[in-house]
Design a protein around this motif. Structure first.
Motif, PDB file in Angstrom:
ATOM      1  N   ILE A  19      38.240  43.295  37.137  1.00 41.91           N
ATOM      2  CA  ILE A  19      39.423  42.477  37.415  1.00 41.91           C
ATOM      3  C   ILE A  19      40.561  43.354  37.953  1.00 41.91           C
ATOM      4  CG2 ILE A  19      41.219  41.033  36.390  1.00 41.91           C
ATOM      5  CD1 ILE A  19      39.087  40.044  34.390  1.00 41.91           C
ATOM      6  N   GLN A  20      40.783  44.502  37.311  1.00 40.61           N
ATOM      7  CA  GLN A  20      41.855  45.401  37.745  1.00 40.61           C
ATOM      8  C   GLN A  20      41.620  45.880  39.173  1.00 40.61           C
ATOM      9  OE1 GLN A  20      44.410  46.018  35.454  1.00 40.61           O
ATOM     10  NE2 GLN A  20      45.562  46.863  37.175  1.00 40.61           N
ATOM     11  N   VAL A  78      44.700  39.886  29.808  1.00 40.77           N
ATOM     12  CA  VAL A  78      45.343  40.124  31.097  1.00 40.77           C
ATOM     13  C   VAL A  78      46.845  39.939  30.971  1.00 40.77           C
ATOM     14  CG1 VAL A  78      45.485  39.437  33.514  1.00 40.77           C
ATOM     15  CG2 VAL A  78      43.284  39.306  32.312  1.00 40.77           C
ATOM     16  N   ILE A 112      45.248  35.225  28.536  1.00 44.35           N
ATOM     17  CA  ILE A 112      46.325  35.338  29.521  1.00 44.35           C
ATOM     18  C   ILE A 112      47.667  35.566  28.832  1.00 44.35           C
ATOM     19  CG2 ILE A 112      47.552  34.169  31.386  1.00 44.35           C
ATOM     20  CD1 ILE A 112      44.698  34.885  32.115  1.00 44.35           C
ATOM     21  N   CYS A 122      45.203  34.592  39.787  1.00 39.94           N
ATOM     22  CA  CYS A 122      44.004  33.915  39.279  1.00 39.94           C
ATOM     23  C   CYS A 122      42.803  34.120  40.185  1.00 39.94           C
ATOM     24  CB  CYS A 122      44.292  32.430  39.075  1.00 39.94           C
ATOM     25  SG  CYS A 122      45.446  32.103  37.721  1.00 39.94           S
ATOM     26  N   LEU A 138      43.550  29.152  36.394  1.00 34.52           N
ATOM     27  CA  LEU A 138      42.280  29.864  36.325  1.00 34.52           C
ATOM     28  C   LEU A 138      41.159  28.920  35.902  1.00 34.52           C
ATOM     29  CD1 LEU A 138      40.773  32.545  36.524  1.00 34.52           C
ATOM     30  CD2 LEU A 138      41.408  32.998  34.143  1.00 34.52           C
ATOM     31  N   ILE A 152      38.795  35.474  28.375  1.00 34.82           N
ATOM     32  CA  ILE A 152      39.939  35.985  29.129  1.00 34.82           C
ATOM     33  C   ILE A 152      41.204  35.440  28.482  1.00 34.82           C
ATOM     34  CG2 ILE A 152      41.127  36.056  31.355  1.00 34.82           C
ATOM     35  CD1 ILE A 152      38.377  35.587  32.669  1.00 34.82           C
ATOM     36  N   CYS A 188      49.786  39.553  33.122  1.00 28.68           N
ATOM     37  CA  CYS A 188      49.936  39.209  34.539  1.00 28.68           C
ATOM     38  C   CYS A 188      51.145  39.860  35.195  1.00 28.68           C
ATOM     39  CB  CYS A 188      50.023  37.699  34.694  1.00 28.68           C
ATOM     40  SG  CYS A 188      48.557  36.820  34.096  1.00 28.68           S
ATOM     41  N   CYS A 228      42.261  36.808  41.906  1.00 23.22           N
ATOM     42  CA  CYS A 228      41.829  38.173  41.618  1.00 23.22           C
ATOM     43  C   CYS A 228      40.995  38.224  40.329  1.00 23.22           C
ATOM     44  CB  CYS A 228      43.038  39.097  41.489  1.00 23.22           C
ATOM     45  SG  CYS A 228      43.869  39.476  43.053  1.00 23.22           S
ATOM     46  N   ILE A 229      41.425  37.474  39.320  1.00 22.45           N
ATOM     47  CA  ILE A 229      40.655  37.429  38.070  1.00 22.45           C
ATOM     48  C   ILE A 229      39.267  36.857  38.341  1.00 22.45           C
ATOM     49  CG2 ILE A 229      40.498  36.385  35.776  1.00 22.45           C
ATOM     50  CD1 ILE A 229      43.584  36.412  35.699  1.00 22.45           C
ATOM     51  N   VAL A 239      44.985  44.946  32.861  1.00 23.05           N
ATOM     52  CA  VAL A 239      43.969  44.349  31.997  1.00 23.05           C
ATOM     53  C   VAL A 239      43.653  45.290  30.838  1.00 23.05           C
ATOM     54  CG1 VAL A 239      41.735  43.201  31.921  1.00 23.05           C
ATOM     55  CG2 VAL A 239      42.994  43.317  34.088  1.00 23.05           C
TER      56      VAL A 239
END
Length: 229
Positions: free
Chosen positions: A160-161, A193, A130, A217, A78, A128, A195, A219-220, A144
């Motif tokens: 993000i979701q 998040v 992880i 990543c 990311l 963020i 994952c 998508c984030i 998330v």
């Protein structure tokens, strides 16, 4: 359970959308601070790879992979994506070591305080964190979390979701309030998040693949860009 893998054409679509959005951002002056009314030239994001050191976090059900190691791999992925898009990226950790003082009586507490200090000293625009989840053999899906009553963080989480739901198979269908130190102790908009589930054999295998790591990543990143739009 059917293996959860995005088709290559879907990944290509994600990349194309990201690139198009970047061009649009440049056109409207997202990265231009020459005009007082325009958005700031560069956003600072802190990417927090959860756990580390003696705190390995969850463990893979089949491979015994430590969550802390996967968290760092995803965080670095990311980091690269966001740096390419002009973000000022600060990592809470870049090695397998924890942040705690080896002589600290409560190493977990000391570790979390160090993470908070990094965020505060960076003047981060958002954070963020992880992580990888664990529960049982059937639970699965990226999700998330945000702090209770924190509307900016909830908006970031929802964006993000949204892309998890759009591009990943079998993600959780909604964000959720999380009672986590990294969310409660920081003033900047912050999300955690999860994952996927290391306790699910199929998802554990998926989380270990390079392609899925990139998909998550991307998508984030898409969610972040929409949040800032």
């Amino acid at each position: 359970m059917k293996t959860i893998i995005l088709k290559k054409k879907h990944l290509a679509i994600i990349v194309a959308v990201v690139l198009i959005f970047a061009v649009l951002c440049l056109c409207v002056g997202l990265y231009n601070n020459s005009v007082a009314s325009s958005p700031k030239s560069k956003y600072t994001v802190v990417i927090d790879a959860g756990h580390g050191g003696i705190d390995g976090g969850s463990v893979g059900v089949n491979t015994n992979v430590a969550e802390a190691n996967l968290n760092l791999d995803y965080a670095k992925c990311l980091q690269g994506l966001m740096a390419d898009f002009g973000f000022n990226v600060i990592m809470t950790r870049t090695t397998d070591n924890g942040l705690y003082n080896p002589l600290a009586t409560n190493k977990k507490k000391d570790d979390m305080k160090k993470r908070k200090a990094i965020v505060e000293n960076s003047n981060a625009d958002f954070v963020i964190s992880i992580h990888m989840n664990s529960y049982n053999l059937t639970s699965c899906g990226a999700q998330v979390f945000y702090g209770e009553g924190d509307e900016p963080s909830q908006l970031l989480a929802n964006n993000i979701q949204k892309y998890f739901i759009k591009y990943l198979q079998k993600p959780r269908q909604e964000t959720k309030v999380g009672d986590y130190y990294i969310l409660n102790a920081i003033k900047a908009p912050s999300v955690l998040v999860e994952c996927g589930y290391l306790s699910n054999p199929t998802e554990e295998a998926l989380l270990l693949t390079e392609d899925y790591k990139k998909e998550v990543c991307y998508c984030i990143l898409l969610g972040v860009l929409e949040y800032l739009r």
